[in-house]
Every structure is written in C-alpha cells, then in structure tokens.
Motif scaffolding. Structure first.
Motif, PDB file in Angstrom:
ATOM      1  N   CYS A  10     -56.779 141.571  14.586  1.00  0.00           N
ATOM      2  CA  CYS A  10     -56.290 142.041  15.745  1.00  0.00           C
ATOM      3  C   CYS A  10     -55.153 141.421  16.023  1.00  0.00           C
ATOM      4  O   CYS A  10     -54.625 140.459  15.324  1.00  0.00           O
ATOM      5  CB  CYS A  10     -57.397 142.385  16.859  1.00  0.00           C
ATOM      6  N   THR A  11     -54.623 141.380  17.350  1.00  0.00           N
ATOM      7  CA  THR A  11     -53.685 140.512  17.568  1.00  0.00           C
ATOM      8  C   THR A  11     -53.669 139.447  17.855  1.00  0.00           C
ATOM      9  O   THR A  11     -53.161 138.261  17.269  1.00  0.00           O
ATOM     10  CB  THR A  11     -52.654 141.201  19.008  1.00  0.00           C
ATOM     11  N   ASN A  13     -56.497 137.524  17.851  1.00  0.00           N
ATOM     12  CA  ASN A  13     -57.764 136.849  17.163  1.00  0.00           C
ATOM     13  C   ASN A  13     -58.689 135.895  17.795  1.00  0.00           C
ATOM     14  O   ASN A  13     -58.699 134.684  17.732  1.00  0.00           O
ATOM     15  CB  ASN A  13     -57.226 136.194  15.883  1.00  0.00           C
ATOM     16  N   GLY A  38     -55.115 137.079  13.060  1.00  0.00           N
ATOM     17  CA  GLY A  38     -54.490 137.753  14.265  1.00  0.00           C
ATOM     18  C   GLY A  38     -52.767 137.655  13.657  1.00  0.00           C
ATOM     19  O   GLY A  38     -52.524 136.885  13.069  1.00  0.00           O
ATOM     20  N   SER A  65     -59.230 130.928  16.019  1.00  0.00           N
ATOM     21  CA  SER A  65     -58.188 131.666  16.131  1.00  0.00           C
ATOM     22  C   SER A  65     -57.159 131.408  15.332  1.00  0.00           C
ATOM     23  O   SER A  65     -56.519 130.242  15.238  1.00  0.00           O
ATOM     24  CB  SER A  65     -57.862 131.773  17.568  1.00  0.00           C
TER      25      SER A  65
END
Length: 171
Positions: A10-11, A13, A38, A65
């Motif tokens: 995803c963008t 994370n 991400g 992340s």
C-alpha cells in the motif's frame, strides 16, 4: 518446496499491508511467507494496527514500515504473489511493482484515515482486520502450490471481491 511468498503493498505501509503481512504469517503455518511494503512508507507502524493484531493474538515483533525498494533488485526475495491493498474507491493511488509474479488487488478502506472517538477508530481497525482475515482464509484454502498462474490470478481476484457485507451475511 519453498513457501508461497506474498508481498502486500500500500502507500504508507503502516496499517492494511502490515495487518495482512502479520496475519498471513500467523495463519499460514509456514506454508506462506508474507511481507509488506509501501511506495511512500510513513516509517512507523500504526499503533492501532499493532493493537488489533495483539487483540487477535497475532505476534507483532519485527513489524516495520518499509519501502518496496527492498523487494526489487538482485538481493530481493523472490515473490510469488503481490497484493495491492490500497482503496481505489477512494481514489487512492495504488503502487505498481513489476516482476515475474501473480498480481492482484484487494482494495481496503484505510482504517488509519478513520476519525472520531477512540471507539470509532478501534472499530475501523477491527473491521479492516476482519475483512483481511476473511480474505486470507480464502487464500489459505487455495492449492497455490499446484495452481497455474492464470487460475491463481482468477482466484485471487475473486478473493479481492469479498466484502465486509459478505462477511456479515455469512455470520
């Protein structure tokens, strides 16, 4: 035979992809090896995501992340499946990663975007995690080890079409 390696992207994370990674690693019993990343990682895991995982009894140690950069290049782990979990219904851009793997999209509203009371935010994370778990249970039912790429893609796309409403009607 190696485990089926799945990358959730995803963008940021910080929430959806993290919930997916940790839950699949927990439920997969070594049959799957899950990662998350991400395109623009925020650099920290959302504490509500960690709470949702802990509440479900899923280990959170080692979650971070991180950028998808670590999944490209010669040193990257080979991937079998890449799942984008951004919410295209909210016009959220989905990152694109190229490689020799099956791609699918399992759009999820971002629980990290939830506002309001702590109860409302907790409910958004719980609902997202419930849908992620439902989709991952469907993935676990697939004979991924013997499926051809085209059949796996069709099955994964079908799993991505499962909604929270499907979950509630099955309950």
């Amino acid at each position: 035979m190696h485990p089926c390696r799945v990358l959730f992207i995803c963008t940021g994370n910080s929430a959806r992809s993290i919930l997916s990674e940790a839950t699949l690693n927990h439920l997969g019993n070594g049959r799957f090896e899950a990662y998350s990343a991400g395109s623009k990682p925020v650099g920290r895991v959302n504490p509500h995501a960690l709470e949702a995982l802990a509440t479900a009894g899923i280990p959170t140690h080692g979650l971070s992340s991180k950028s998808w950069d670590r999944f490209v290049g010669e040193d990257a782990p080979p991937l079998d499946i890449v799942v984008t979990v951004c919410d295209s219904a909210a016009s959220e851009p989905c990152p694109v990663l190229f490689g020799d793997f099956v791609r699918t999209h399992w759009g999820l509203p971002d629980p990290a975007a939830a506002t309001g009371s702590p109860v409302a935010i907790h409910a958004a994370f719980r609902q997202a995690h419930r849908l992620i778990t439902r989709r991952l249970m469907a993935l676990l039912d697939l004979p991924v080890e013997t499926m051809r790429a085209e059949a796996l893609k069709r099955a994964l796309d079908g799993i991505g079409a499962l909604t929270a409403a499907d979950d509630e009607s099955a309950a």
